[in-house]
Design a protein around this motif. Structure first.
Motif, mmCIF file in Angstrom:
data_model
loop_
_atom_site.group_PDB
_atom_site.id
_atom_site.type_symbol
_atom_site.label_atom_id
_atom_site.label_comp_id
_atom_site.label_asym_id
_atom_site.label_seq_id
_atom_site.Cartn_x
_atom_site.Cartn_y
_atom_site.Cartn_z
ATOM 1 N N ASP A 1 0.980 -4.939 12.425
ATOM 2 C CA ASP A 1 -0.401 -5.441 12.253
ATOM 3 C C ASP A 1 -0.562 -6.082 10.872
ATOM 4 O O ASP A 1 -1.402 -5.651 10.073
ATOM 5 C CB ASP A 1 -1.376 -4.272 12.417
ATOM 6 N N HIS A 2 0.223 -7.108 10.644
ATOM 7 C CA HIS A 2 0.265 -7.644 9.277
ATOM 8 C C HIS A 2 -0.938 -8.510 8.942
ATOM 9 O O HIS A 2 -1.090 -8.939 7.805
ATOM 10 C CB HIS A 2 1.574 -8.393 9.013
ATOM 11 N N GLU A 3 -1.797 -8.766 9.960
ATOM 12 C CA GLU A 3 -3.006 -9.527 9.632
ATOM 13 C C GLU A 3 -4.204 -8.613 9.483
ATOM 14 O O GLU A 3 -5.302 -9.055 9.155
ATOM 15 C CB GLU A 3 -3.262 -10.576 10.719
ATOM 16 N N HIS A 4 -3.989 -7.317 9.721
ATOM 17 C CA HIS A 4 -5.104 -6.375 9.599
ATOM 18 C C HIS A 4 -5.456 -6.190 8.118
ATOM 19 O O HIS A 4 -4.592 -5.971 7.288
ATOM 20 C CB HIS A 4 -4.720 -5.025 10.205
ATOM 21 N N GLN A 5 -6.763 -6.263 7.824
ATOM 22 C CA GLN A 5 -7.191 -6.081 6.437
ATOM 23 C C GLN A 5 -7.670 -4.653 6.216
ATOM 24 O O GLN A 5 -8.358 -4.088 7.054
ATOM 25 C CB GLN A 5 -8.330 -7.044 6.106
ATOM 26 N N PHE A 6 -7.299 -4.097 5.098
ATOM 27 C CA PHE A 6 -7.741 -2.744 4.729
ATOM 28 C C PHE A 6 -7.962 -2.740 3.219
ATOM 29 O O PHE A 6 -7.511 -3.655 2.515
ATOM 30 C CB PHE A 6 -6.697 -1.702 5.152
ATOM 31 N N SER A 7 -8.625 -1.697 2.707
ATOM 32 C CA SER A 7 -8.961 -1.772 1.284
ATOM 33 C C SER A 7 -7.771 -1.381 0.412
ATOM 34 O O SER A 7 -7.002 -0.486 0.734
ATOM 35 C CB SER A 7 -10.195 -0.928 0.962
ATOM 36 N N ILE A 8 -7.672 -2.059 -0.696
ATOM 37 C CA ILE A 8 -6.520 -1.915 -1.599
ATOM 38 C C ILE A 8 -6.494 -0.520 -2.238
ATOM 39 O O ILE A 8 -5.442 0.030 -2.500
ATOM 40 C CB ILE A 8 -6.550 -3.030 -2.674
ATOM 41 N N GLN A 9 -7.678 0.042 -2.476
ATOM 42 C CA GLN A 9 -7.820 1.367 -3.107
ATOM 43 C C GLN A 9 -6.946 1.477 -4.359
ATOM 44 O O GLN A 9 -6.952 0.583 -5.178
ATOM 45 C CB GLN A 9 -7.563 2.487 -2.090
ATOM 46 N N SER A 10 -6.147 2.542 -4.445
ATOM 47 C CA SER A 10 -5.444 2.792 -5.713
ATOM 48 C C SER A 10 -4.310 1.822 -5.994
ATOM 49 O O SER A 10 -3.775 1.818 -7.098
ATOM 50 C CB SER A 10 -4.907 4.218 -5.747
ATOM 51 N N MET A 11 -3.931 1.005 -5.001
ATOM 52 C CA MET A 11 -2.923 -0.024 -5.303
ATOM 53 C C MET A 11 -3.511 -1.076 -6.249
ATOM 54 O O MET A 11 -2.789 -1.934 -6.761
ATOM 55 C CB MET A 11 -2.428 -0.688 -4.023
ATOM 56 N N SER A 12 -4.831 -1.008 -6.468
ATOM 57 C CA SER A 12 -5.454 -1.902 -7.454
ATOM 58 C C SER A 12 -5.129 -1.476 -8.885
ATOM 59 O O SER A 12 -5.204 -2.287 -9.818
ATOM 60 C CB SER A 12 -6.978 -1.886 -7.278
ATOM 61 N N LYS B 1 3.146 2.090 -5.665
ATOM 62 C CA LYS B 1 1.777 2.597 -5.795
ATOM 63 C C LYS B 1 1.195 2.730 -4.399
ATOM 64 O O LYS B 1 1.304 1.816 -3.586
ATOM 65 C CB LYS B 1 0.926 1.620 -6.621
ATOM 66 N N SER B 2 0.551 3.852 -4.173
ATOM 67 C CA SER B 2 -0.072 4.074 -2.868
ATOM 68 C C SER B 2 -1.578 3.915 -2.982
ATOM 69 O O SER B 2 -2.135 3.957 -4.073
ATOM 70 C CB SER B 2 0.251 5.488 -2.393
ATOM 71 N N GLY B 3 -2.236 3.750 -1.835
ATOM 72 C CA GLY B 3 -3.698 3.718 -1.780
ATOM 73 C C GLY B 3 -4.159 4.618 -0.655
ATOM 74 O O GLY B 3 -3.442 4.793 0.345
ATOM 75 N N VAL B 4 -5.360 5.158 -0.803
ATOM 76 C CA VAL B 4 -5.836 6.175 0.125
ATOM 77 C C VAL B 4 -6.218 5.589 1.500
ATOM 78 O O VAL B 4 -6.387 6.320 2.472
ATOM 79 C CB VAL B 4 -6.980 6.963 -0.583
ATOM 80 N N ALA B 5 -6.259 4.252 1.606
ATOM 81 C CA ALA B 5 -6.492 3.644 2.931
ATOM 82 C C ALA B 5 -5.193 3.593 3.740
ATOM 83 O O ALA B 5 -5.203 3.222 4.908
ATOM 84 C CB ALA B 5 -7.074 2.241 2.778
ATOM 85 N N GLY B 6 -4.056 3.911 3.102
ATOM 86 C CA GLY B 6 -2.797 3.982 3.847
ATOM 87 C C GLY B 6 -1.752 2.951 3.456
ATOM 88 O O GLY B 6 -0.699 2.862 4.082
ATOM 89 N N GLY B 7 -2.029 2.171 2.427
ATOM 90 C CA GLY B 7 -1.052 1.176 1.977
ATOM 91 C C GLY B 7 -0.139 1.744 0.901
ATOM 92 O O GLY B 7 -0.501 2.688 0.201
ATOM 93 N N ILE B 8 1.051 1.178 0.799
ATOM 94 C CA ILE B 8 1.944 1.457 -0.339
ATOM 95 C C ILE B 8 2.608 0.130 -0.706
ATOM 96 O O ILE B 8 3.075 -0.600 0.172
ATOM 97 C CB ILE B 8 3.070 2.466 0.005
ATOM 98 N N ILE B 9 2.638 -0.174 -2.007
ATOM 99 C CA ILE B 9 3.442 -1.327 -2.439
ATOM 100 C C ILE B 9 4.644 -0.811 -3.215
ATOM 101 O O ILE B 9 4.585 0.233 -3.869
ATOM 102 C CB ILE B 9 2.663 -2.331 -3.327
#
Ligand code: GLN
Length: 425
Positions: free
Chosen positions: A55-66, A255-263
């Motif tokens: 789902d690479h077009e799904h948008q979610f909030s960056i949260q702590s990855m900011s 860095k992870s974010g609480v919406a479920g992203g990690i970079i």
């Protein structure tokens, strides 16, 4: 032609599909409404080619990855020494939202936990525009599109934001906050509510991998020194109280974010981003962490094992007569890692060979990582399906018993055989 790197990313998603443990964040009620089965992965090279799956077009909030990007902006605004006077760089060993100040210095321990991130947000210069507006502008430069804030995430976090407000008052009481506490939290919450796809995040990570230069526009966004500082802090503190485990098992600044992203960032090579909303007890995406671990293992990303510097694996492409057949010969060199083989994949997918015979000359190859094996296998499959005859010149025997994805044997020659049978070039 379909890219084998894309196929590889599909496999990372498939191979982690049994991971359904963890829990979607409900600290921010709006985030709990997400479909927990969404999943995506994206990878960007330092030349700006992006490959993604799910789902690479799904948008979610960056949260702590900011946080790494806000930290970079504060350093660019004030210089590192001044920022270090306000926020430390030691791992805290505490959860991300701990009421945590260094007892001796009364400063937040690092900019990746909330205490340090709120203080950092307060440091960003805001004489001409609010810090959160400047950050949206920064995100837009990094992603090459107009990044927007999800106001429903902002409202939801503000309504449930006592903990961050408490942290801000603690900082203020210790003299470590440059804004009044409610303003600092309001700005920080906006910084975290920017909407991103994994493709955006992979490009942002690739800018850090590229020493601060956005790969596509060529614009220098952060100095080399700032980028190095940010990556160092991501490596030691980016995964909160799981940072040690992360460094040993995945081995790249992240860095992870609480919406479920990690970079994740492999300096000099690639930026990666994954997304899956269910979190472990540290607040890091459970399936996302496993996707990162797989990528690290298969692509050879772990910093402590990255020995030789990466260089392009494609030395030259030329045409020749092999016996009486017209051939395109790809001469490869160095270690076949993901970032090095990507140049070959890119060449073949954008500029498919026209000759009936295709030769991969690996006489100068040192080491072949697993991902390169898989990539080569899938390249061979496509070429054979298109009617080409494929020969691997493989003195290291890295491709002994090599088969394409259909189980078809691929011819293997020695460098001498290639020389003997080739005329012209
Ligand atoms: N906005 C979130 C908070 O402050 C970010 C936390 C996170 O992503 N770990 O709680």
């Amino acid at each position: 032609m379909r890219s084998p790197i894309r196929d590889y990313l599909d496999a990372v998603i498939r191979d982690t599909s049994d991971i359904t443990s963890g829990k979607v964040s409900d600290d921010i009620p709006e985030l709990a409404r997400v479909d927990p089965d969404l999943v995506a992965v994206s990878l960007s090279t330092v030349t700006g080619t992006v490959y993604s799956s799910g789902d690479h077009e799904h948008q979610f909030s960056i949260q702590s990855m900011s946080k790494p990007f806000a930290y970079a902006m504060a350093i660019e605004d004030h210089g590192l020494d001044e920022v270090l006077n306000h926020v430390g760089v030691e791992p805290s060993g505490d959860p991300f939202n701990e009421f945590s100040l260094d007892e001796r210095t009364a400063k937040p321990r690092n900019p990746m936990i909330n205490a340090g991130a709120i203080a950092t947000h307060g440091l960003i210069k805001s004489d001409h525009a609010p810090a959160s507006d400047r950050l949206m502008d920064l995100y837009s430069q990094l992603t090459q599109r107009n990044v927007e804030i999800d106001e429903s995430v902002v409202a939801s976090e503000m309504a449930a934001g006592d903990r961050n407000l408490g942290l801000a008052y603690l900082l203020s009481a210790a003299g470590a906050l440059h804004l009044n506490p409610p303003a600092a939290v309001a700005g920080y919450v906006r910084q975290c509510a920017a909407m991103m796809t994994v493709d955006d995040l992979a490009l942002m990570a690739a800018t850090l991998a590229n020493g601060g230069v956005q790969p596509n526009t060529g614009n220098r966004i952060f100095s080399r020194a700032t980028t190095k500082q940010v990556l160092s802090v991501m490596a030691s503190c980016g995964m909160y109280d799981a940072a040690g485990d992360w460094m040993t098992s995945v081995g790249i600044p992240a860095k992870s974010g609480v919406a479920g992203g990690i970079i994740g960032v492999l300096p000099g090579q690639i930026g990666v981003a994954v997304f899956s909303p269910r979190l472990d007890h540290h607040g890091n995406s459970e399936r996302g962490s496993e996707m990162m671990r797989l990528l690290s293992e298969n692509l050879g990303l772990h910093l402590m094992t990255a020995g030789r510097p990466a260089r392009s694996s494609l030395r030259e492409v030329h045409t020749a007569q092999v016996d009486d057949e017209a051939a395109t010969i790809y001469a490869l060199q160095g270690d076949l890692s993901l970032s090095s083989i990507e140049t070959l994949v890119h060449e073949i997918t954008t500029n498919p060979p026209q000759d009936p015979l295709v030769v991969f000359d690996m006489t100068r190859i040192d080491e072949v990582l697993q991902v390169a094996h898989e990539t080569a296998s899938s390249l061979a499959t496509t070429l054979i399906d298109q009617g080409h005859r494929v020969i691997f010149v493989d003195p290291t025997e890295a491709f002994a018993d090599f088969r394409d994805e259909e189980g078809r044997e691929v011819e293997r020659w020695s460098p001498e055989e290639l020389r003997e049978h080739t005329s012209g070039s």
